[in-house]
Design a protein around this motif. Structure first.
Motif, mmCIF file in Angstrom:
data_model
loop_
_atom_site.group_PDB
_atom_site.id
_atom_site.type_symbol
_atom_site.label_atom_id
_atom_site.label_comp_id
_atom_site.label_asym_id
_atom_site.label_seq_id
_atom_site.Cartn_x
_atom_site.Cartn_y
_atom_site.Cartn_z
ATOM 1 N N ASP A 113 0.824 -1.177 0.068
ATOM 2 C CA ASP A 113 -0.056 0.027 0.005
ATOM 3 C C ASP A 113 0.876 1.314 0.014
ATOM 4 O O ASP A 113 0.511 2.202 -0.465
ATOM 5 C CB ASP A 113 -0.915 0.054 1.164
ATOM 6 N N ALA A 114 1.855 1.347 0.949
ATOM 7 C CA ALA A 114 2.829 2.573 0.922
ATOM 8 C C ALA A 114 3.635 2.695 -0.541
ATOM 9 O O ALA A 114 3.507 3.804 -1.039
ATOM 10 C CB ALA A 114 3.917 2.018 1.908
ATOM 11 N N VAL A 115 3.871 1.802 -1.292
ATOM 12 C CA VAL A 115 4.568 1.833 -2.560
ATOM 13 C C VAL A 115 3.570 2.343 -3.740
ATOM 14 O O VAL A 115 3.684 3.223 -4.368
ATOM 15 C CB VAL A 115 5.005 0.503 -3.083
ATOM 16 N N THR A 116 2.265 1.579 -3.527
ATOM 17 C CA THR A 116 1.201 2.394 -4.508
ATOM 18 C C THR A 116 0.969 3.530 -4.134
ATOM 19 O O THR A 116 0.636 4.447 -5.246
ATOM 20 C CB THR A 116 -0.068 1.487 -4.143
ATOM 21 N N LEU A 117 0.730 4.123 -2.865
ATOM 22 C CA LEU A 117 0.619 5.450 -2.765
ATOM 23 C C LEU A 117 1.615 6.545 -3.271
ATOM 24 O O LEU A 117 1.511 7.397 -3.523
ATOM 25 C CB LEU A 117 0.368 5.688 -0.847
ATOM 26 N N LEU A 118 3.066 5.950 -3.058
ATOM 27 C CA LEU A 118 3.966 6.887 -3.504
ATOM 28 C C LEU A 118 3.946 7.089 -5.002
ATOM 29 O O LEU A 118 4.087 8.317 -5.651
ATOM 30 C CB LEU A 118 5.456 6.151 -2.930
ATOM 31 N N ASP A 119 3.881 5.964 -5.678
ATOM 32 C CA ASP A 119 3.702 6.021 -6.989
ATOM 33 C C ASP A 119 2.331 7.025 -7.663
ATOM 34 O O ASP A 119 2.482 7.789 -8.744
ATOM 35 C CB ASP A 119 3.531 4.622 -7.579
ATOM 36 N N GLN A 120 1.371 6.972 -6.840
ATOM 37 C CA GLN A 120 0.346 7.742 -7.406
ATOM 38 C C GLN A 120 0.546 9.156 -7.124
ATOM 39 O O GLN A 120 0.136 9.900 -7.750
ATOM 40 C CB GLN A 120 -0.892 7.503 -6.440
ATOM 41 N N LEU A 121 1.370 9.654 -6.069
ATOM 42 C CA LEU A 121 1.575 10.885 -5.677
ATOM 43 C C LEU A 121 2.738 11.452 -6.631
ATOM 44 O O LEU A 121 2.718 12.459 -7.159
ATOM 45 C CB LEU A 121 2.049 10.974 -4.233
ATOM 46 N N ARG A 122 3.482 10.736 -7.028
ATOM 47 C CA ARG A 122 4.740 11.147 -7.984
ATOM 48 C C ARG A 122 4.059 11.164 -9.275
ATOM 49 O O ARG A 122 4.297 12.205 -10.136
ATOM 50 C CB ARG A 122 5.932 10.016 -7.845
ATOM 51 N N ALA A 123 3.314 10.436 -9.572
ATOM 52 C CA ALA A 123 2.628 10.315 -11.097
ATOM 53 C C ALA A 123 1.746 11.669 -11.019
ATOM 54 O O ALA A 123 1.886 12.238 -12.234
ATOM 55 C CB ALA A 123 1.574 9.337 -11.096
ATOM 56 N N ALA A 124 1.047 12.323 -10.081
ATOM 57 C CA ALA A 124 0.226 13.474 -10.108
ATOM 58 C C ALA A 124 1.395 14.612 -10.353
ATOM 59 O O ALA A 124 0.928 15.631 -10.979
ATOM 60 C CB ALA A 124 -0.367 13.632 -8.896
ATOM 61 N N LYS A 125 2.652 14.581 -9.713
ATOM 62 C CA LYS A 125 3.574 15.602 -9.956
ATOM 63 C C LYS A 125 4.279 15.780 -11.410
ATOM 64 O O LYS A 125 4.799 16.502 -11.767
ATOM 65 C CB LYS A 125 4.644 15.634 -8.863
ATOM 66 N N GLU A 126 4.320 14.399 -11.936
ATOM 67 C CA GLU A 126 4.732 14.343 -13.284
ATOM 68 C C GLU A 126 4.118 14.440 -14.620
ATOM 69 O O GLU A 126 4.474 14.286 -15.591
ATOM 70 C CB GLU A 126 5.787 12.873 -13.242
ATOM 71 N N ARG A 127 2.656 14.677 -14.443
ATOM 72 C CA ARG A 127 1.827 14.731 -15.535
ATOM 73 C C ARG A 127 2.209 15.907 -16.580
ATOM 74 O O ARG A 127 1.964 15.854 -17.676
ATOM 75 C CB ARG A 127 0.382 14.951 -15.116
ATOM 76 N N ALA A 128 2.839 16.678 -16.081
ATOM 77 C CA ALA A 128 2.917 18.019 -17.098
ATOM 78 C C ALA A 128 4.417 17.863 -17.856
ATOM 79 O O ALA A 128 4.715 18.356 -18.828
ATOM 80 C CB ALA A 128 3.511 19.293 -16.146
ATOM 81 N N ARG A 129 5.105 16.656 -17.829
ATOM 82 C CA ARG A 129 5.960 16.194 -18.405
ATOM 83 C C ARG A 129 5.652 15.807 -19.910
ATOM 84 O O ARG A 129 4.632 15.221 -19.984
ATOM 85 C CB ARG A 129 7.088 15.017 -17.950
ATOM 86 N N ALA A 130 6.657 15.881 -20.713
ATOM 87 C CA ALA A 130 6.236 15.727 -22.165
ATOM 88 C C ALA A 130 6.072 14.388 -22.496
ATOM 89 O O ALA A 130 5.142 14.141 -23.278
ATOM 90 C CB ALA A 130 7.585 15.864 -23.104
ATOM 91 N N LYS A 131 6.537 13.080 -21.684
ATOM 92 C CA LYS A 131 6.516 12.104 -21.786
ATOM 93 C C LYS A 131 6.051 11.163 -20.468
ATOM 94 O O LYS A 131 6.199 11.955 -19.486
ATOM 95 C CB LYS A 131 7.472 11.071 -22.146
ATOM 96 N N GLY A 132 5.484 10.111 -20.145
ATOM 97 C CA GLY A 132 5.211 9.471 -19.125
ATOM 98 C C GLY A 132 6.433 9.143 -18.316
ATOM 99 O O GLY A 132 7.557 9.124 -18.846
ATOM 100 N N ALA A 133 6.502 9.210 -16.916
ATOM 101 C CA ALA A 133 7.624 9.119 -16.109
ATOM 102 C C ALA A 133 8.494 7.833 -16.579
ATOM 103 O O ALA A 133 9.788 7.903 -16.497
ATOM 104 C CB ALA A 133 7.121 8.858 -14.513
ATOM 105 N N GLY A 134 7.507 6.751 -16.816
ATOM 106 C CA GLY A 134 8.540 5.651 -17.145
ATOM 107 C C GLY A 134 9.716 5.752 -18.428
ATOM 108 O O GLY A 134 10.535 4.969 -18.699
#
Length: 255
Positions: A113-134
């Motif tokens: 659950d902790a990993v899942t939450l971290l990734d969700q928070l990071r994804a929200a911050k990275e949406r402005a990037r030209a490509k997906g975080a991966g």
């Protein structure tokens, strides 16, 4: 897997190390193999900057709890889940279940659950990037070639994951790219698909055959979090869409 193949004696001698004395079916501590290629300080600095302190602290507490929770894993094995965290098992060939309701199962669920939450928070911050975080988790081909030279030639890609990737990321349960120097991680132009049970050196040879050392390639074993909860990394369609090329590495099969 659970058991890592022993290193070739000639390879060990060439590196000035004592040849292994344990049986081939015993797991080996992998930290001496590739420690020179890992930059933990850079990883820690980058993770701290990118992660909300509260959520990072929760993950570290969950990992610490899981590291001592019973039942403990068989030697060389790690917790896995293949059904989105509903059940957990050890990573050995038998895929032995972790008893439901056990202290260990609850600890693994907390870490998941902790990993899942971290990734969700990071994804929200990275949406402005030209490509997906991966797409920005590619590894430099020159680094990959150096990495492969220190891996025993008879190891499969799965061996590399079990004997190197997981042990060296266990303290943070992070992606392997998170513990590499910043210069060795970048925008992946090539998405690579391959078989985990094929020889790792063949995979790297195929990549080096078509890519320059300064290029970055996406490889799942480095870019995907190899721990329960890393499901956010398994959406490959944006990665393929944003890459310049798709590289399929397959072994020849005689008819």
């Amino acid at each position: 897997m659970g058991c890592c193949p022993s290193k070739d004696t000639d390879t060990v001698k060439a590196e000035g190390q004592v040849p292994p004395t344990e049986p081939r079916d015993e797991p080996r501590a992998p930290t001496d193999l590739l420690s020179g290629l890992v930059v933990h300080e850079t990883a820690s600095q980058r993770c701290v900057k990118a992660t909300p302190p509260k959520e990072e602290e929760e993950l570290q507490e969950a990992i610490a709890h899981a590291s001592t929770a019973e039942p403990m894993p068989p030697s060389g094995e790690y917790a896995e889940t293949w059904d989105g965290g509903k059940t957990f098992h050890w990573s050995g060939k038998k895929k032995t279940p972790i008893p439901a309701g056990s202290v260990r199962e609850l600890a693994e669920r907390r870490a998941y659950d902790a990993v899942t939450l971290l990734d969700q928070l990071r994804a929200a911050k990275e949406r402005a990037r030209a490509k997906g975080a991966g797409s920005y988790r590619g590894v430099r081909v020159g680094w990959l070639r150096a990495f492969a030279k220190r891996v025993p030639r008879h190891w499969t890609t799965e061996d590399v994951v079990e004997c190197v990737i997981k042990p060296q990321t266990a303290d943070r349960r992070c992606r392997y790219v998170d513990i590499l120097a910043a210069a060795d991680v970048g925008d992946a132009r090539i998405f690579t698909s391959h078989a985990w049970r094929a020889p790792f050196v063949n995979l790297v040879a195929a990549i080096a055959h078509v890519c320059l050392d300064e290029m970055y390639v996406w490889l799942d074993i480095f870019a995907v979090r190899q721990w329960p909860g890393g499901t956010a990394d398994l959406e490959f369609r944006p990665l393929v869409r944003d890459a310049d090329a798709f590289l399929l590495v397959a072994s020849h099969v005689d008819e």
